[in-house]
Design a protein around this motif. Structure first.
Motif, PDB file in Angstrom:
ATOM      1  N   THR A   3      -1.032  -4.525  12.217  1.00  0.00           N
ATOM      2  CA  THR A   3      -2.094  -3.908  11.437  1.00  0.00           C
ATOM      3  C   THR A   3      -1.545  -2.690  10.706  1.00  0.00           C
ATOM      4  O   THR A   3      -0.698  -1.959  11.218  1.00  0.00           O
ATOM      5  CB  THR A   3      -3.236  -3.480  12.366  1.00  0.00           C
ATOM      6  N   ARG A   4      -2.037  -2.472   9.495  1.00  0.00           N
ATOM      7  CA  ARG A   4      -1.646  -1.274   8.766  1.00  0.00           C
ATOM      8  C   ARG A   4      -2.043  -0.036   9.566  1.00  0.00           C
ATOM      9  O   ARG A   4      -3.186   0.110  10.003  1.00  0.00           O
ATOM     10  CB  ARG A   4      -2.324  -1.249   7.398  1.00  0.00           C
ATOM     11  N   VAL A   6      -0.712   3.312   8.503  1.00  0.00           N
ATOM     12  CA  VAL A   6      -0.728   4.413   7.540  1.00  0.00           C
ATOM     13  C   VAL A   6      -1.308   3.911   6.226  1.00  0.00           C
ATOM     14  O   VAL A   6      -0.851   2.909   5.681  1.00  0.00           O
ATOM     15  CB  VAL A   6       0.696   4.969   7.310  1.00  0.00           C
ATOM     16  N   HIS A   7      -2.311   4.612   5.727  1.00  0.00           N
ATOM     17  CA  HIS A   7      -2.946   4.260   4.457  1.00  0.00           C
ATOM     18  C   HIS A   7      -2.841   5.466   3.530  1.00  0.00           C
ATOM     19  O   HIS A   7      -3.500   6.487   3.741  1.00  0.00           O
ATOM     20  CB  HIS A   7      -4.417   3.890   4.672  1.00  0.00           C
ATOM     21  N   GLU A   8      -1.999   5.354   2.513  1.00  0.00           N
ATOM     22  CA  GLU A   8      -1.767   6.457   1.591  1.00  0.00           C
ATOM     23  C   GLU A   8      -1.856   5.948   0.157  1.00  0.00           C
ATOM     24  O   GLU A   8      -1.361   4.862  -0.158  1.00  0.00           O
ATOM     25  CB  GLU A   8      -0.388   7.078   1.816  1.00  0.00           C
ATOM     26  N   ASN A   9      -2.463   6.734  -0.722  1.00  0.00           N
ATOM     27  CA  ASN A   9      -2.496   6.369  -2.141  1.00  0.00           C
ATOM     28  C   ASN A   9      -1.372   7.043  -2.915  1.00  0.00           C
ATOM     29  O   ASN A   9      -1.341   7.004  -4.145  1.00  0.00           O
ATOM     30  CB  ASN A   9      -3.853   6.712  -2.765  1.00  0.00           C
ATOM     31  N   ARG A  91       5.987  -2.701   7.394  1.00  0.00           N
ATOM     32  CA  ARG A  91       4.797  -3.538   7.289  1.00  0.00           C
ATOM     33  C   ARG A  91       3.540  -2.844   7.810  1.00  0.00           C
ATOM     34  O   ARG A  91       2.429  -3.334   7.621  1.00  0.00           O
ATOM     35  CB  ARG A  91       5.017  -4.865   8.007  1.00  0.00           C
ATOM     36  N   ILE A  93       2.817   0.273   6.816  1.00  0.00           N
ATOM     37  CA  ILE A  93       2.498   1.291   5.812  1.00  0.00           C
ATOM     38  C   ILE A  93       1.822   0.642   4.611  1.00  0.00           C
ATOM     39  O   ILE A  93       2.337  -0.321   4.034  1.00  0.00           O
ATOM     40  CB  ILE A  93       3.763   2.022   5.348  1.00  0.00           C
ATOM     41  N   GLU A  94       0.687   1.171   4.223  1.00  0.00           N
ATOM     42  CA  GLU A  94       0.052   0.789   2.964  1.00  0.00           C
ATOM     43  C   GLU A  94       0.183   1.959   2.010  1.00  0.00           C
ATOM     44  O   GLU A  94      -0.456   2.999   2.183  1.00  0.00           O
ATOM     45  CB  GLU A  94      -1.424   0.449   3.192  1.00  0.00           C
ATOM     46  N   ALA A  95       1.067   1.820   1.035  1.00  0.00           N
ATOM     47  CA  ALA A  95       1.344   2.883   0.079  1.00  0.00           C
ATOM     48  C   ALA A  95       1.936   2.237  -1.176  1.00  0.00           C
ATOM     49  O   ALA A  95       2.523   1.153  -1.101  1.00  0.00           O
ATOM     50  CB  ALA A  95       2.321   3.905   0.657  1.00  0.00           C
ATOM     51  N   ARG A 124       6.742  -5.462  -1.251  1.00  0.00           N
ATOM     52  CA  ARG A 124       6.694  -4.017  -1.113  1.00  0.00           C
ATOM     53  C   ARG A 124       7.616  -3.347  -2.126  1.00  0.00           C
ATOM     54  O   ARG A 124       8.676  -3.877  -2.457  1.00  0.00           O
ATOM     55  CB  ARG A 124       7.120  -3.591   0.303  1.00  0.00           C
TER      56      ARG A 124
END
Length: 227
Positions: A3-4, A6-9, A91, A93-95, A124
């Motif tokens: 599961t993700r 870290v969620h960063e824009n 995998r 990290i969502e960035a 990615r």
């Protein structure tokens, strides 16, 4: 699938457990201020006065003192041994972009494993920094605003073709393949346009060009599908 965590824009700096040069870490933080650590990379983060958003890995190389200095909710052990700590962190990290430091300069098998990670997750956008180079997997199309004479190396991890504009030696019609034709030490004649026909080609430029690589990868269009 992990599961993700870290969620960063904004771009994220991922610190590995290898040797971390201060200059490379500073360069990465300029473009990617959020910090995530792969296992033992947490030591380098704390030494540099950085508080990681998360520490991810199998925790076989993080010492007790470092672990105790980080809030428990930021520690994310992953026990499976089918992937490296770099891949586990990547995998999770969502960035829009990940800049990796501490994954080159030590053991060769670790360096190769990190490059394998780029290939395993072609969807990615990732840049790995070494002492001299910025290394990344080419997306389907990429424009790099480089100065004349800048070194541009293309190294295939799989058989792949690349059409190019702006390189001193044209790549049109060449089948690049490990053990066959590679593209070491080409040169930019100015801005370079690269179009890869599949995921599998590494781009390698001097680390001094990091800002241009970051700009290019963030501005690139559609990426490769996940494997």
């Amino acid at each position: 699938m992990l599961t993700r965590i870290v969620h960063e824009n904004r771009p994220v700096t991922l610190i590995g457990g290898g040797k971390v040069k201060k200059s490379l870490l500073r360069a990465a933080i300029v473009h990617a201020p959020g910090v995530v650590c792969a296992d033992g990379g947490a030591r380098a983060a704390l030494k540099a006065g950085l508080e990681p958003l998360a520490v991810i890995g199998d925790f076989d190389s993080i010492d007790a003192k470092t672990r105790a200095a980080i809030a428990p909710e930021r520690l994310h052990p992953v026990e499976e041994q089918d992937s490296t700590d770099f891949e586990k962190a990547l995998r999770a990290i969502e960035a829009p972009l990940v800049i990796g430091v501490g994954f080159h300069g030590g053991r060769v098998d670790h360096q190769l494993a990190a490059l394998h990670g780029l290939l395993r997750y072609p969807e990615r956008r990732v840049v790995l920094l070494s002492g001299q180079d910025a290394v990344f997997l080419l997306p389907p199309e990429l424009r790099l605003d480089l100065g004349t004479g800048t070194r541009v190396s293309l190294f295939p991890m799989l058989g792949v073709g690349v059409r190019s504009d702006g390189l001193r030696w044209a790549t049109e019609g060449i089948e690049f393949v490990p053990g066959g034709r590679i593209g070491t030490s080409n040169e930019a004649m100015g801005p370079v346009q690269l179009r890869a026909d599949g995921p599998g080609m590494l781009g390698i430029v001097p680390v001094a060009e990091l800002a241009r690589v970051v700009e290019a990868l963030l501005g690139a269009g559609a990426g490769w599908p996940a494997l």
